[in-house]
Scaffold this motif. Structure first.
Motif, PDB file in Angstrom:
ATOM      1  N   THR A   1      23.460   4.866   1.264  1.00 28.66           N
ATOM      2  CA  THR A   1      23.605   6.139   1.291  1.00 28.66           C
ATOM      3  C   THR A   1      22.537   7.122   1.457  1.00 28.66           C
ATOM      4  OG1 THR A   1      23.031   6.421  -1.045  1.00 28.66           O
ATOM      5  CG2 THR A   1      25.521   5.930  -0.714  1.00 28.66           C
ATOM      6  N   ALA A   2      22.648   8.509   1.633  1.00 28.79           N
ATOM      7  CA  ALA A   2      21.463   9.351   2.190  1.00 28.79           C
ATOM      8  C   ALA A   2      20.583   9.563   0.505  1.00 28.79           C
ATOM      9  CB  ALA A   2      21.944  10.774   2.307  1.00 28.79           C
ATOM     10  N   HIS A   3      21.335   9.254  -0.313  1.00 32.02           N
ATOM     11  CA  HIS A   3      20.260   9.373  -1.638  1.00 32.02           C
ATOM     12  C   HIS A   3      19.521   8.052  -1.770  1.00 32.02           C
ATOM     13  CE1 HIS A   3      19.436   8.812  -5.983  1.00 32.02           C
ATOM     14  NE2 HIS A   3      19.381  10.013  -6.155  1.00 32.02           N
ATOM     15  N   ASP A   4      20.103   6.783  -1.483  1.00 36.93           N
ATOM     16  CA  ASP A   4      19.356   5.553  -1.648  1.00 36.93           C
ATOM     17  C   ASP A   4      18.271   5.462  -0.639  1.00 36.93           C
ATOM     18  OD1 ASP A   4      21.016   5.069  -3.525  1.00 36.93           O
ATOM     19  OD2 ASP A   4      22.390   3.589  -2.342  1.00 36.93           O
ATOM     20  N   GLU A   5      18.562   6.249   0.614  1.00 39.10           N
ATOM     21  CA  GLU A   5      17.189   5.970   1.673  1.00 39.10           C
ATOM     22  C   GLU A   5      16.450   6.845   1.176  1.00 39.10           C
ATOM     23  OE1 GLU A   5      17.055   6.808   6.622  1.00 39.10           O
ATOM     24  OE2 GLU A   5      18.983   6.894   5.528  1.00 39.10           O
ATOM     25  N   LEU A   6      16.665   8.266   0.986  1.00 40.88           N
ATOM     26  CA  LEU A   6      15.473   9.178   0.495  1.00 40.88           C
ATOM     27  C   LEU A   6      14.771   8.422  -0.508  1.00 40.88           C
ATOM     28  CD1 LEU A   6      14.226  11.856   0.651  1.00 40.88           C
ATOM     29  CD2 LEU A   6      15.833  12.786  -0.960  1.00 40.88           C
ATOM     30  N   GLU A   7      15.403   7.860  -1.612  1.00 40.18           N
ATOM     31  CA  GLU A   7      14.785   7.140  -2.728  1.00 40.18           C
ATOM     32  C   GLU A   7      13.799   6.150  -2.114  1.00 40.18           C
ATOM     33  OE1 GLU A   7      15.289   4.540  -6.963  1.00 40.18           O
ATOM     34  OE2 GLU A   7      17.199   5.649  -6.111  1.00 40.18           O
ATOM     35  N   ARG A   8      14.338   5.262  -1.062  1.00 36.65           N
ATOM     36  CA  ARG A   8      13.353   4.429  -0.636  1.00 36.65           C
ATOM     37  C   ARG A   8      12.170   4.726   0.093  1.00 36.65           C
ATOM     38  NH1 ARG A   8      13.301   1.833   4.081  1.00 36.65           N
ATOM     39  NH2 ARG A   8      15.104   3.319   5.007  1.00 36.65           N
ATOM     40  N   ARG A   9      12.516   5.924   0.539  1.00 31.87           N
ATOM     41  CA  ARG A   9      11.264   6.732   1.310  1.00 31.87           C
ATOM     42  C   ARG A   9      10.074   7.195   0.584  1.00 31.87           C
ATOM     43  NH1 ARG A   9      12.227   6.919   6.991  1.00 31.87           N
ATOM     44  NH2 ARG A   9      14.129   6.504   7.737  1.00 31.87           N
ATOM     45  N   TYR A  10      10.695   7.797  -0.566  1.00 32.82           N
ATOM     46  CA  TYR A  10       9.957   8.322  -1.448  1.00 32.82           C
ATOM     47  C   TYR A  10       8.795   7.166  -2.222  1.00 32.82           C
ATOM     48  CZ  TYR A  10      11.161  13.223  -1.361  1.00 32.82           C
ATOM     49  OH  TYR A  10      11.623  14.457  -1.196  1.00 32.82           O
ATOM     50  N   ARG A  11       9.616   6.020  -2.558  1.00 25.43           N
ATOM     51  CA  ARG A  11       8.787   4.997  -3.201  1.00 25.43           C
ATOM     52  C   ARG A  11       8.139   4.342  -2.130  1.00 25.43           C
ATOM     53  NH1 ARG A  11      10.633   3.746  -8.083  1.00 25.43           N
ATOM     54  NH2 ARG A  11      12.864   4.358  -8.642  1.00 25.43           N
TER      55      ARG A  11
END
Length: 336
Positions: free
Chosen positions: A2-12
């Motif tokens: 999902t967009a939320h998971d991908e954004l979290e992965r990039r932030y991490r």
């Protein structure tokens, strides 16, 4: 994903720029705040968010290194480097002073040749007296004198400037070490400081012997009637190296390691000139007109000392952390 998971992965992924200890304490909270402020459907951080994270990560790392470099062992190592480096530069400045002093008094020689040993003698005196701010100011003036002294050769002999770059690095290192000691509590005088002075006297004595017998030259061997001959000053230099090594050994393990890290830039710049600029040195000395350094070459030359020091400081930190873990493991085994 999902967009939320991908954004979290990039932030991490961006969070890995922070020190591990900082991530353990703040990563979850920071990522949660960033995700809560993100627009629905957003898949990647904005340029501004990414830049803010990276800049803050750099600030955190520098703040951490500032605390580490302000430790007592680092400051004691800086005190040793200040004194030993100033003594060494004093000896270098005194080497050719007999040739320069008489012409200078007659008005026919450059004042820098006389100023070099004078300024480093003052640094030694005020450093031993504990006048930290004065020592810093004089050491910075001495570094400027050394830079100007070498820079005068650049237009007609850039290879000579490169060959003397390690000496300029020593002068800058003494100035940085002096400035390092200004803040914080006073540091106790280095152990074995008189051994460093004895090493200088012995080395200078060997140099005087060589200069009188063989003339002013940096070579330790020469050819006499077709046979190689070692200069008579070499035993003096070996004794001086042993005295300096003994003085270094007396500082204790943590200080010894940091002295090596602080002096690593000198070895790094010497190796860079010898191997990285070997082709430039060869061609510059053989062309009728001097070949000047390009901006990229200047960038490499100037970046080498700080990069070598950063690497050496990281290695010292890693070594001590690993050694502490090994000691804890052995203590745990002994308890069993």
């Amino acid at each position: 994903m999902t967009a939320h998971d991908e954004l979290e992965r990039r932030y991490r992924r961006l969070m890995t720029a922070y020190p591990r200890r900082h991530r353990r304490e703040y990563e979850e909270e920071m990522v949660a705040v960033l995700l809560a402020a993100a627009e629905p459907g957003k898949r990647r951080p904005d340029l501004r968010d990414g830049a803010d994270l990276l800049v803050n990560a750099l600030v955190v790392r520098l703040r951490g290194w500032g605390g580490v470099l302000g430790a007592e062992a680092w400051r004691r190592a800086a005190s040793v480097v200040q004194l030993a480096g100033a003594l060494f530069l004093l000896g270098v400045g005194l080497h050719r002073l007999p040739l320069r002093l008489a012409p200078f008094l007659a008005g026919g020689a450059d004042a820098l040749d006389v100023a070099r040993p004078a300024v480093w003698a003052i640094v030694v005196a005020v450093a031993l007296a504990g006048l930290r701010r004065v020592a810093t100011g004089v050491a910075m003036a001495g570094a400027v004198v050394e830079v100007v002294h070498v820079a005068r050769w650049y237009d007609h002999s850039p290879s000579q400037v490169l060959q003397s770059s390690w000496l300029v690095t020593v002068a800058l290192l003494v100035a940085v070490a002096s400035a390092w000691l200004v803040g914080g509590p006073p540091v106790t005088a280095p152990r074995g400081r008189w051994w460093f002075a004895a090493a200088l006297v012995v080395a200078f004595g060997g140099r005087v012997v060589d200069d009188r017998l063989y003339g002013y030259s940096s070579h330790l061997a020469l050819i006499v009637e077709g046979r190689p001959q070692v200069r008579l000053g070499v035993p003096f230099y070996l004794i001086a190296a042993a005295l300096a090594g003994w003085a270094w050994w007396r500082q204790g393990g943590p200080v010894r390691r940091r002295i090596l890290a602080l002096t690593a830039p000198v070895a790094g710049i010497a190796a860079m000139v010898s191997y990285g600029f070997a082709g430039f040195m060869y061609s510059s000395q053989r062309f009728p007109s001097p070949i000047l350094l390009q901006p990229v070459q200047w960038a490499v030359l100037l970046a080498t000392p700080p990069a070598v020091f950063a690497l050496a400081a990281v290695l010292v930190d890693r070594w001590e952390r690993l050694s502490a873990l090994v000691r804890l493991g052995r203590q745990a085994e002994n308890v069993r």
